[in-house]
Design a protein around this motif. Structure first.
Motif, PDB file in Angstrom:
ATOM      1  N   ASN A   1       2.438  -9.561   8.514  1.00 29.57           N
ATOM      2  CA  ASN A   1       2.939  -8.783   7.382  1.00 29.57           C
ATOM      3  C   ASN A   1       1.939  -7.678   7.087  1.00 29.57           C
ATOM      4  OD1 ASN A   1       1.887 -11.643   6.369  1.00 29.57           O
ATOM      5  ND2 ASN A   1       1.146 -10.130   4.890  1.00 29.57           N
ATOM      6  N   GLN A   2       2.476  -6.542   6.677  1.00 34.57           N
ATOM      7  CA  GLN A   2       1.614  -5.409   6.355  1.00 34.57           C
ATOM      8  C   GLN A   2       2.254  -4.636   5.210  1.00 34.57           C
ATOM      9  OE1 GLN A   2       1.096  -1.839   9.056  1.00 34.57           O
ATOM     10  NE2 GLN A   2      -0.854  -2.883   9.367  1.00 34.57           N
ATOM     11  N   HIS A   3       1.483  -4.424   4.156  1.00 30.02           N
ATOM     12  CA  HIS A   3       1.953  -3.706   2.980  1.00 30.02           C
ATOM     13  C   HIS A   3       1.371  -2.297   3.011  1.00 30.02           C
ATOM     14  CE1 HIS A   3       2.351  -7.951   2.022  1.00 30.02           C
ATOM     15  NE2 HIS A   3       3.289  -7.597   1.156  1.00 30.02           N
TER      16      HIS A   3
ATOM     17  N   CYS B   1       1.229   1.293 -14.113  1.00 33.05           N
ATOM     18  CA  CYS B   1       1.257   1.922 -12.793  1.00 33.05           C
ATOM     19  C   CYS B   1       2.561   1.616 -12.075  1.00 33.05           C
ATOM     20  CB  CYS B   1       0.105   1.406 -11.931  1.00 33.05           C
ATOM     21  SG  CYS B   1      -1.500   1.599 -12.699  1.00 33.05           S
ATOM     22  N   GLU B   2       2.962   2.548 -11.245  1.00 34.15           N
ATOM     23  CA  GLU B   2       4.086   2.359 -10.331  1.00 34.15           C
ATOM     24  C   GLU B   2       3.600   2.802  -8.959  1.00 34.15           C
ATOM     25  OE1 GLU B   2       8.726   3.577 -10.218  1.00 34.15           O
ATOM     26  OE2 GLU B   2       7.311   5.227 -10.506  1.00 34.15           O
ATOM     27  N   THR B   3       3.683   1.888  -7.991  1.00 43.55           N
ATOM     28  CA  THR B   3       3.228   2.176  -6.638  1.00 43.55           C
ATOM     29  C   THR B   3       4.342   1.821  -5.664  1.00 43.55           C
ATOM     30  OG1 THR B   3       0.984   1.563  -7.321  1.00 43.55           O
ATOM     31  CG2 THR B   3       1.392   1.774  -4.951  1.00 43.55           C
ATOM     32  N   TYR B   4       4.739   2.786  -4.844  1.00 44.52           N
ATOM     33  CA  TYR B   4       5.758   2.532  -3.832  1.00 44.52           C
ATOM     34  C   TYR B   4       5.114   1.755  -2.679  1.00 44.52           C
ATOM     35  CZ  TYR B   4       9.008   5.833  -6.022  1.00 44.52           C
ATOM     36  OH  TYR B   4       9.859   6.467  -6.882  1.00 44.52           O
ATOM     37  N   VAL B   5       5.886   0.835  -2.075  1.00 45.48           N
ATOM     38  CA  VAL B   5       5.372   0.006  -0.992  1.00 45.48           C
ATOM     39  C   VAL B   5       6.436  -0.141   0.085  1.00 45.48           C
ATOM     40  CG1 VAL B   5       6.064  -2.135  -2.152  1.00 45.48           C
ATOM     41  CG2 VAL B   5       4.267  -2.220  -0.420  1.00 45.48           C
ATOM     42  N   ILE B   6       5.996  -0.130   1.327  1.00 47.37           N
ATOM     43  CA  ILE B   6       6.858  -0.471   2.459  1.00 47.37           C
ATOM     44  C   ILE B   6       6.213  -1.669   3.136  1.00 47.37           C
ATOM     45  CG2 ILE B   6       7.830   0.244   4.670  1.00 47.37           C
ATOM     46  CD1 ILE B   6       7.731   3.132   3.607  1.00 47.37           C
ATOM     47  N   GLY B   7       6.910  -2.790   3.088  1.00 46.05           N
ATOM     48  CA  GLY B   7       6.421  -4.005   3.734  1.00 46.05           C
ATOM     49  C   GLY B   7       6.981  -4.104   5.141  1.00 46.05           C
ATOM     50  N   THR B   8       6.089  -4.334   6.088  1.00 48.81           N
ATOM     51  CA  THR B   8       6.484  -4.510   7.483  1.00 48.81           C
ATOM     52  C   THR B   8       6.298  -5.978   7.820  1.00 48.81           C
ATOM     53  OG1 THR B   8       5.708  -2.272   7.961  1.00 48.81           O
ATOM     54  CG2 THR B   8       6.056  -3.726   9.842  1.00 48.81           C
ATOM     55  N   LEU B   9       7.363  -6.604   8.291  1.00 50.77           N
ATOM     56  CA  LEU B   9       7.376  -8.052   8.486  1.00 50.77           C
ATOM     57  C   LEU B   9       7.863  -8.369   9.897  1.00 50.77           C
ATOM     58  CD1 LEU B   9       9.185  -8.522   5.091  1.00 50.77           C
ATOM     59  CD2 LEU B   9       6.757  -9.003   5.493  1.00 50.77           C
TER      60      LEU B   9
ATOM     61  N   ILE C   1      -8.408   1.748 -10.469  1.00 50.18           N
ATOM     62  CA  ILE C   1      -7.097   1.104 -10.536  1.00 50.18           C
ATOM     63  C   ILE C   1      -6.441   1.087  -9.151  1.00 50.18           C
ATOM     64  CG2 ILE C   1      -4.745   1.480 -11.399  1.00 50.18           C
ATOM     65  CD1 ILE C   1      -6.170   2.386 -14.083  1.00 50.18           C
ATOM     66  N   LEU C   2      -6.436   2.218  -8.467  1.00 49.51           N
ATOM     67  CA  LEU C   2      -5.846   2.277  -7.136  1.00 49.51           C
ATOM     68  C   LEU C   2      -6.591   1.367  -6.169  1.00 49.51           C
ATOM     69  CD1 LEU C   2      -3.679   3.457  -5.313  1.00 49.51           C
ATOM     70  CD2 LEU C   2      -5.183   5.419  -4.904  1.00 49.51           C
ATOM     71  N   ASP C   3      -7.913   1.287  -6.297  1.00 48.42           N
ATOM     72  CA  ASP C   3      -8.693   0.383  -5.446  1.00 48.42           C
ATOM     73  C   ASP C   3      -8.247  -1.068  -5.623  1.00 48.42           C
ATOM     74  OD1 ASP C   3     -10.142   2.505  -4.414  1.00 48.42           O
ATOM     75  OD2 ASP C   3     -11.965   2.070  -5.567  1.00 48.42           O
ATOM     76  N   VAL C   4      -7.938  -1.484  -6.844  1.00 51.06           N
ATOM     77  CA  VAL C   4      -7.463  -2.848  -7.099  1.00 51.06           C
ATOM     78  C   VAL C   4      -6.132  -3.074  -6.385  1.00 51.06           C
ATOM     79  CG1 VAL C   4      -6.615  -4.458  -8.866  1.00 51.06           C
ATOM     80  CG2 VAL C   4      -8.674  -3.106  -9.294  1.00 51.06           C
ATOM     81  N   ILE C   5      -5.219  -2.133  -6.503  1.00 51.26           N
ATOM     82  CA  ILE C   5      -3.901  -2.262  -5.889  1.00 51.26           C
ATOM     83  C   ILE C   5      -4.016  -2.341  -4.364  1.00 51.26           C
ATOM     84  CG2 ILE C   5      -1.686  -1.077  -5.552  1.00 51.26           C
ATOM     85  CD1 ILE C   5      -2.077  -0.063  -8.515  1.00 51.26           C
ATOM     86  N   VAL C   6      -4.890  -1.541  -3.789  1.00 44.71           N
ATOM     87  CA  VAL C   6      -5.112  -1.561  -2.336  1.00 44.71           C
ATOM     88  C   VAL C   6      -5.760  -2.884  -1.917  1.00 44.71           C
ATOM     89  CG1 VAL C   6      -6.408  -0.490  -0.443  1.00 44.71           C
ATOM     90  CG2 VAL C   6      -5.191   0.946  -2.101  1.00 44.71           C
ATOM     91  N   ARG C   7      -6.772  -3.349  -2.660  1.00 44.55           N
ATOM     92  CA  ARG C   7      -7.425  -4.625  -2.340  1.00 44.55           C
ATOM     93  C   ARG C   7      -6.430  -5.779  -2.381  1.00 44.55           C
ATOM     94  NH1 ARG C   7     -11.507  -3.130  -5.678  1.00 44.55           N
ATOM     95  NH2 ARG C   7     -10.876  -4.610  -7.291  1.00 44.55           N
ATOM     96  N   GLU C   8      -5.531  -5.763  -3.362  1.00 40.87           N
ATOM     97  CA  GLU C   8      -4.550  -6.842  -3.490  1.00 40.87           C
ATOM     98  C   GLU C   8      -3.659  -6.895  -2.249  1.00 40.87           C
ATOM     99  OE1 GLU C   8      -1.064  -9.120  -4.462  1.00 40.87           O
ATOM    100  OE2 GLU C   8      -1.101  -7.000  -3.914  1.00 40.87           O
ATOM    101  N   SER C   9      -3.198  -5.736  -1.782  1.00 45.57           N
ATOM    102  CA  SER C   9      -2.368  -5.708  -0.569  1.00 45.57           C
ATOM    103  C   SER C   9      -3.165  -6.167   0.650  1.00 45.57           C
ATOM    104  CB  SER C   9      -1.816  -4.302  -0.332  1.00 45.57           C
ATOM    105  OG  SER C   9      -0.814  -4.005  -1.264  1.00 45.57           O
ATOM    106  N   ARG C  10      -4.386  -5.738   0.746  1.00 46.40           N
ATOM    107  CA  ARG C  10      -5.232  -6.159   1.870  1.00 46.40           C
ATOM    108  C   ARG C  10      -5.425  -7.668   1.841  1.00 46.40           C
ATOM    109  NH1 ARG C  10     -11.478  -6.062   2.856  1.00 46.40           N
ATOM    110  NH2 ARG C  10     -11.507  -6.271   5.118  1.00 46.40           N
ATOM    111  N   GLY C  11      -5.666  -8.219   0.665  1.00 44.91           N
ATOM    112  CA  GLY C  11      -5.840  -9.665   0.546  1.00 44.91           C
ATOM    113  C   GLY C  11      -4.626 -10.430   1.045  1.00 44.91           C
ATOM    114  N   ARG C  12      -3.430  -9.931   0.701  1.00 46.37           N
ATOM    115  CA  ARG C  12      -2.221 -10.618   1.164  1.00 46.37           C
ATOM    116  C   ARG C  12      -2.021 -10.452   2.656  1.00 46.37           C
ATOM    117  NH1 ARG C  12       2.464  -8.791  -1.395  1.00 46.37           N
ATOM    118  NH2 ARG C  12       1.322  -7.104  -2.347  1.00 46.37           N
TER     119      ARG C  12
END
Length: 187
Positions: free
Chosen positions: A82-84, A100-108, A26-37
């Motif tokens: 952009n970086q998540h 799931c709940e995942t905290y994110v800091i987006g750098t733009l 599950i965490l791998d999916v969430i990380v892959r999604e951010s990397r894709g963006r």
């Protein structure tokens, strides 16, 4: 001394290992999604969602099949980079469904590279496992705090020559094997 029920012990161990594997998948999916963006890799991002799913980034939910291109257009229109960055992650697994709940800091980074915004929020994901594969079904995103500041340091001698990411499959992270000193985008 009570007898040890080996079958019961093995069943409990198997259930524990499966839970740990599910959480990591599950965490791998969430990380892959951010990397894709961050890399503007629509295929990688789309592969993290079930086709009938949706992502609610902002006032309107977007169908999962439209979201990767929409996110890339938005990031490209307003930001040079952009970086998540993912942080705290909690996950409740109930059979083939996970919440799931995942905290994110987006750098733009602004288009002119002179200002940077950091926005903190969370992803609330409902995920499903189908055929042994976990993907996001529904995502809701929050924005909870932000700060904007001077990014001109990126254009100083202290940073000159450092590698930097690109928004495509030419990014350093796709190269295999990694080669120290190989060509790459630089400041």
């Amino acid at each position: 001394m009570p007898a040890i029920d080996v079958e019961q012990e093995l069943a409990a161990l198997k259930a524990s290992v499966q839970h740990i594997m599910d959480r990591q998948d599950i965490l791998d999916v969430i990380v892959r999604e951010s990397r894709g963006r961050d890399r503007h890799d629509e295929e990688l991002t789309a592969g993290c969602y079930w086709p009938e799913g949706a992502d609610e980034h902002g006032p309107v939910p977007f169908p999962a099949l439209e979201y990767p291109a929409k996110a890339n257009r938005g990031h490209a229109a307003f930001f040079a980079m952009n970086q998540h960055n993912l942080a705290n992650h909690s996950c409740e697994i109930d059979g083939d469904t996970a919440y799931c709940e995942t905290y994110v800091i987006g750098t733009l980074l602004s288009q002119d590279g002179l200002t940077c915004t950091m926005a903190a929020g969370r992803y609330m994901d409902q995920m499903e496992r189908r055929g042994g594969e976990w993907r996001i079904l529904w995502r809701r995103s929050t924005v909870e705090a932000a700060i904007q500041g001077d990014a001109s340091w990126l254009h100083t001698a202290a940073v000159k020559g450092f590698l930097k990411g690109t928004r495509d499959r030419g990014d350093l992270s796709y190269a295999r094997p990694f080669e120290v000193g190989a060509p790459g985008a630089r400041w």
